[in-house]
Design an enzyme around this catalytic site. Structure first.
Site, PDB file in Angstrom:
ATOM      1  N   ASP A  56       0.689  -1.322   0.021  1.00  0.00           N
ATOM      2  CA  ASP A  56       0.085  -0.047   0.174  1.00  0.00           C
ATOM      3  C   ASP A  56       0.801   1.250   0.101  1.00  0.00           C
ATOM      4  OD1 ASP A  56      -2.217   1.640   0.192  1.00  0.00           O
ATOM      5  OD2 ASP A  56      -2.782   1.192   2.326  1.00  0.00           O
ATOM      6  N   ARG A  60       0.222   9.273   0.278  1.00  0.00           N
ATOM      7  CA  ARG A  60      -0.625   9.237   1.508  1.00  0.00           C
ATOM      8  C   ARG A  60       0.123   8.583   2.552  1.00  0.00           C
ATOM      9  NH1 ARG A  60      -3.115   6.085  -1.956  1.00  0.00           N
ATOM     10  NH2 ARG A  60      -3.555   3.935  -1.260  1.00  0.00           N
ATOM     11  N   ASN A  61       0.773   7.314   2.485  1.00  0.00           N
ATOM     12  CA  ASN A  61       1.439   6.554   3.518  1.00  0.00           C
ATOM     13  C   ASN A  61       2.910   6.894   3.568  1.00  0.00           C
ATOM     14  OD1 ASN A  61      -0.893   5.438   3.828  1.00  0.00           O
ATOM     15  ND2 ASN A  61      -0.633   3.798   2.194  1.00  0.00           N
ATOM     16  N   ASP A  74       2.353   3.322   7.588  1.00  0.00           N
ATOM     17  CA  ASP A  74       0.949   2.460   7.459  1.00  0.00           C
ATOM     18  C   ASP A  74       0.964   0.989   6.851  1.00  0.00           C
ATOM     19  OD1 ASP A  74      -1.502   1.592   6.829  1.00  0.00           O
ATOM     20  OD2 ASP A  74      -2.462   3.344   5.905  1.00  0.00           O
TER      21      ASP A  74
END
Length: 172
Positions: A56, A60-61, A74
Site C-alpha cells: 500500500d 498518503r502513506n 501505514d
C-alpha cells in the site's frame, strides 16, 4: 519479533502536504521531490531486506518527520513473505482489497504481491510526488478503467515537471 518504530512526524503525510503547498503556490522544488523519492526508496529497501512487502505504498502513506524527512508508514496491508525454508518471494492476497491506482499488474490480475510489485508502487508514488500529490492516472475516471489500462501493458504518462531521464529510470 519485528517491530516498526516511527518517530512523531509533525509535518503529517506527504500526499496532503504536496497538495496543500501546490495549492498555496509554494510547491516543493525538484530537488526536494528527488530527495523524497530517494528517502522512500531507502525505506522500501529496508522492508525488502527483511522480507516484507508493503502492498500500500502511496504518498498518503509517507510521513514527514523533522527536517521534512520522508518515512514510509501505514503497514496495515504489509506482509512477510516466506516459504517453508524462509526464502519466499511473493504473497498471494485472499481479501481482494487493494489500492488499484498504485497496484502492479500481477496484483490486479492474480492478487500476487512481491518486492517487484512494491517497486511498481514506488514508481507510481514518485509520479504522485512529481504531480504535487495529484491522484495517479487522474485522467482515467474509474478504477476498472485503470485496471484495464495497466493490465494491457500501458504505463502512467510522464508528469509535467518530471525530467525524461527520471521518468526513464522509473520505467526500468
Amino acid at each position: 519479533p519485528n517491530r516498526v518504530v516511527v518517530s512523531v512526524c509533525w509535518h503529517g503525510g506527504r500526499g496532503g502536504t504536496l497538495k496543500k503547498r501546490a495549492a498555496d503556490g509554494d510547491a516543493f522544488d525538484l530537488g526536494n521531490k528527488h530527495r523524497c523519492c530517494s528517502e522512500v526508496a531507502a525505506g522500501m529497501q529496508q522492508l525488502g531486506e527483511h522480507n516484507f512487502i508493503h502492498r500500500d505504498l502511496a504518498a498518503r502513506n509517507v510521513l514527514l518527520g523533522s527536517g521534512m524527512v520522508c518515512k514510509v508508514a501505514d503497514f496495515g496491508l504489509s506482509r512477510r513473505v516466506q516459504t517453508e525454508d524462509n526464502t519466499g518471494d511473493y504473497y498471494r492476497s485472499t481479501s481482494g482489497v487493494l489500492p488499484v491506482r498504485w497496484t502492479a499488474p500481477e496484483g490486479l490480475t492474480n492478487q500476487k504481491f512481491s518486492s517487484a510489485s512494491d517497486v511498481w508502487s514506488f514508481g507510481i508514488t514518485c509520479i504522485e510526488v512529481f504531480q504535487d500529490g495529484a491522484m495517479p492516472y487522474n485522467r482515467i475516471r474509474s478504477n476498472p478503467a485503470v485496471m484495464s489500462h495497466v493490465t494491457s501493458g500501458k504505463k502512467h504518462p510522464r508528469p509535467d515537471g518530471m525530467g525524461a531521464e527520471t521518468y526513464t529510470k522509473l520505467l526500468h
